[in-house]
Design a protein around this motif. Sequence first.
Motif, short mmCIF file in Angstrom:
data_model
loop_
_atom_site.label_atom_id
_atom_site.label_comp_id
_atom_site.label_asym_id
_atom_site.label_seq_id
_atom_site.Cartn_x
_atom_site.Cartn_y
_atom_site.Cartn_z
N GLN A 156 1.11 3.29 -13.36
CA GLN A 156 -0.20 3.90 -13.19
C GLN A 156 -0.20 4.61 -11.84
OE1 GLN A 156 -3.75 1.41 -12.61
NE2 GLN A 156 -4.91 2.85 -13.86
N SER A 157 -0.91 5.73 -11.77
CA SER A 157 -1.04 6.39 -10.49
C SER A 157 -1.64 5.42 -9.48
CB SER A 157 -1.94 7.62 -10.61
OG SER A 157 -2.15 8.19 -9.33
N PHE A 158 -1.14 5.44 -8.25
CA PHE A 158 -1.68 4.61 -7.18
C PHE A 158 -2.37 5.50 -6.14
CE2 PHE A 158 -1.18 1.24 -3.78
CZ PHE A 158 -1.91 0.27 -4.44
N GLU A 159 -2.87 6.64 -6.62
CA GLU A 159 -3.60 7.58 -5.78
C GLU A 159 -5.10 7.39 -5.99
OE1 GLU A 159 -2.22 9.69 -3.52
OE2 GLU A 159 -0.34 8.70 -4.05
N THR B 37 0.81 -1.22 0.00
CA THR B 37 0.00 0.00 0.00
C THR B 37 0.85 1.27 0.00
OG1 THR B 37 -0.16 0.00 2.41
CG2 THR B 37 -1.92 -1.13 1.19
N GLY B 38 2.15 1.12 0.12
CA GLY B 38 3.06 2.26 0.11
C GLY B 38 4.29 1.95 -0.72
N CYS B 39 5.18 2.91 -0.85
CA CYS B 39 6.41 2.72 -1.60
C CYS B 39 7.24 1.63 -0.93
CB CYS B 39 7.19 4.03 -1.69
SG CYS B 39 8.80 3.85 -2.50
N ALA B 40 7.48 0.56 -1.65
CA ALA B 40 8.23 -0.58 -1.10
C ALA B 40 9.63 -0.16 -0.66
CB ALA B 40 8.30 -1.71 -2.13
N ASP B 41 10.27 0.70 -1.44
CA ASP B 41 11.64 1.11 -1.14
C ASP B 41 11.68 2.09 0.04
OD1 ASP B 41 12.95 -0.29 -3.46
OD2 ASP B 41 11.55 1.01 -4.53
N VAL C 68 -6.50 -0.68 -6.62
CA VAL C 68 -5.98 0.21 -7.65
C VAL C 68 -5.41 1.50 -7.07
CG1 VAL C 68 -7.45 -0.75 -9.45
CG2 VAL C 68 -8.27 1.19 -8.07
N ALA C 69 -5.46 1.63 -5.75
CA ALA C 69 -4.93 2.82 -5.08
C ALA C 69 -4.61 2.47 -3.64
CB ALA C 69 -5.95 3.96 -5.12
N HIS C 70 -3.82 3.32 -3.01
CA HIS C 70 -3.57 3.12 -1.59
C HIS C 70 -4.87 3.37 -0.83
CE1 HIS C 70 -3.53 7.42 -0.49
NE2 HIS C 70 -2.76 7.63 -1.55
#
Length: 121
Positions: free
Chosen positions: A68-71, A20-24, A96-98
């Motif tokens: 794709q945007s994940f917003e 649900t967030g940036c993995a890095d 399709v989004a957080h």
Amino acid sequence: MTDGIDGIDGIDPSAPPSGTGCADCDALGGWWFHLRRCAQCGHIGCCDSSPGQHATAHWKSAGHPLVQSFEPGEEWFWSYDTDALYESGPALTPPVAHPDDQSAPGPADRVPQDWTRQLHR
């Protein structure tokens, strides 16, 4: 901006998002401004305005050109190879989004008070 990207190579609609967030950023204890989802493998990375710019780093290391945007509420795709923005594309595996209750920037407990000054412009 072009209409859609149906039929373009580099998209696997069955690949689930990596989280649900940036993995890095999560691995490094960092924070992000907005999130992007790799359309080929589902890796979630942060946008180019974010300090880590991990979505672009993923493209450079993995060679996966489409995100794709994940917003929430955004459906657009971006091609790093062609610098093209697409209004729509194939439906990707949910989510399709957080989550709606996840802050942007986020995660809330890691966003510094001066976060606006740390954005890349």
